[in-house]
Design an enzyme around this catalytic site. Structure first.
Site, PDB file in Angstrom:
ATOM      1  N   MET A   1       0.832  -1.180   0.000  1.00  6.57           N
ATOM      2  CA  MET A   1       0.000   0.000   0.000  1.00  6.57           C
ATOM      3  C   MET A   1       0.880   1.247   0.000  1.00  6.57           C
ATOM      4  O   MET A   1       1.480   1.569  -1.008  1.00  6.57           O
ATOM      5  CB  MET A   1      -0.984  -0.026   1.161  1.00  6.57           C
ATOM      6  CG  MET A   1      -2.040  -1.125   1.002  1.00  6.57           C
ATOM      7  SD  MET A   1      -3.294  -1.101   2.258  1.00  6.57           S
ATOM      8  CE  MET A   1      -4.334  -2.450   1.680  1.00  6.57           C
ATOM      9  N   CYS A   2       1.096   1.926   1.141  1.00 10.35           N
ATOM     10  CA  CYS A   2       1.868   3.172   1.160  1.00 10.35           C
ATOM     11  C   CYS A   2       2.669   3.239   2.446  1.00 10.35           C
ATOM     12  O   CYS A   2       2.504   2.442   3.361  1.00 10.35           O
ATOM     13  CB  CYS A   2       0.937   4.392   1.087  1.00 10.35           C
ATOM     14  SG  CYS A   2      -0.213   4.388  -0.309  1.00 10.35           S
ATOM     15  N   ARG A   3       3.542   4.231   2.523  1.00 13.26           N
ATOM     16  CA  ARG A   3       4.304   4.559   3.730  1.00 13.26           C
ATOM     17  C   ARG A   3       4.234   6.071   3.915  1.00 13.26           C
ATOM     18  O   ARG A   3       4.249   6.808   2.925  1.00 13.26           O
ATOM     19  CB  ARG A   3       5.766   4.146   3.623  1.00 13.26           C
ATOM     20  CG  ARG A   3       6.037   2.680   3.289  1.00 13.26           C
ATOM     21  CD  ARG A   3       5.916   1.759   4.519  1.00 13.26           C
ATOM     22  NE  ARG A   3       4.536   1.393   4.797  1.00 13.26           N
ATOM     23  CZ  ARG A   3       4.160   0.651   5.850  1.00 13.26           C
ATOM     24  NH1 ARG A   3       5.062   0.255   6.724  1.00 13.26           N
ATOM     25  NH2 ARG A   3       2.895   0.338   6.022  1.00 13.26           N
TER      26      ARG A   3
END
Length: 277
Positions: A1-3
């Protein structure tokens, strides 16, 4: 997904938190340890506040953060007491500038890691709940931006925890109406330039990773030789998707189903439960 990472405290150069740490956000864009994907190269964004300016500056792009020369240039010259930074791994929506985080509305910034499950099935119903005066300003196609507009609709500017809880409640109710078992996965950061709220929640009870830094005074006692800790105020905090290094005692996990508030004075850790609207 994301950071993502959020910084609040003594004004510093963006480079200090974005590039210099051993496991910086730039390193995480290629070598994430705790994310769903190892590589987060579907765009990036940074946002910050400057004195005497009503709204934050936001710079976003579609390429990977690790090779962007403009980001490197900005990081060496921009100093602020509050930064948001985000690296994106798309969950299905297009890789385009308007889908990169953070998102901005007036003084507010928002960024998200996670997803609304089966977003294509519930998107229309959720969009119809956005205040019409806010709907026209939606630029991208992500679930994250729609979550932001819903939170604004439900009173984010007056009651951030309550507004995010009502947003989450609507997402879960709508998802269940469409037969989605676990509609929501999120770690969210939102700020008005003064307070910083970070949320960790998922319908399944297995949320994506989220950490906050230990109080500076405690870290000074543990690591009296670190110059950086002598240069920042006791109020300085970081909230991150994953730790920026392995310094003993530096990080603590944000509990499941909780909201942490960082602001001048005492921080707060509150339970978080979606509210039906």
């Amino acid at each position: 997904m994301c950071r993502w990472l959020a910084y609040s405290g003594t004004p510093i150069l963006l480079d200090t938190i974005l590039y210099r740490p051993a496991h910086s956000l730039i390193d995480q864009s290629l070598h994430s340890r705790l994310g769903v994907e190892t590589t987060n190269g579907d765009g990036f964004g940074v946002g910050w506040y400057s004195p005497d300016v009503d709204s934050p500056a936001v710079v976003r792009d579609t390429g990977p953060a690790w090779s962007n020369r403009n980001l490197r240039e900005i990081a060496d010259h921009v100093r602020s007491p509050l930064f948001f930074a985000h690296i994106r791994a798309s969950t299905g929506t297009a890789v385009q500038q308007t889908n990169s985080h953070p998102f901005r509305y007036g003084r507010w910034m928002w960024m998200h890691n996670g997803a609304i499950a089966d977003f294509h099935r519930v998107r229309r119903d959720l969009a119809l709940s956005v205040d019409p005066t806010l709907f026209a300003d939606i630029e991208g196609s992500t679930d994250s931006e729609l979550m932001f507009r819903l939170a604004l609709t439900f009173g984010l500017e007056d009651d951030p925890p309550g507004a995010v809880a009502r947003m989450a409640g609507l997402v879960e109710r709508t998802g269940h109406e469409h037969g989605v078992e676990f509609p929501l996965q999120m770690t969210v950061a939102v700020t008005d330039g003064e307070g910083l709220w970070a949320f960790r929640y998922s319908s399944q009870g297995e949320s994506r990773s989220l950490y906050s830094s230990t109080e500076v005074r405690a870290l000074r006692a543990l690591h009296p030789d670190l110059a950086f800790l002598r240069e920042v105020s006791d109020e300085t905090r970081l909230v991150v998707s994953e730790p920026l290094g392995d310094l003993p005692g530096a990080w603590k996990k944000v509990p499941e189903s909780s909201c942490t508030l960082v602001r001048p004075g005492a921080d707060e850790l509150l339970p978080f439960t979606p509210q039906l609207v």
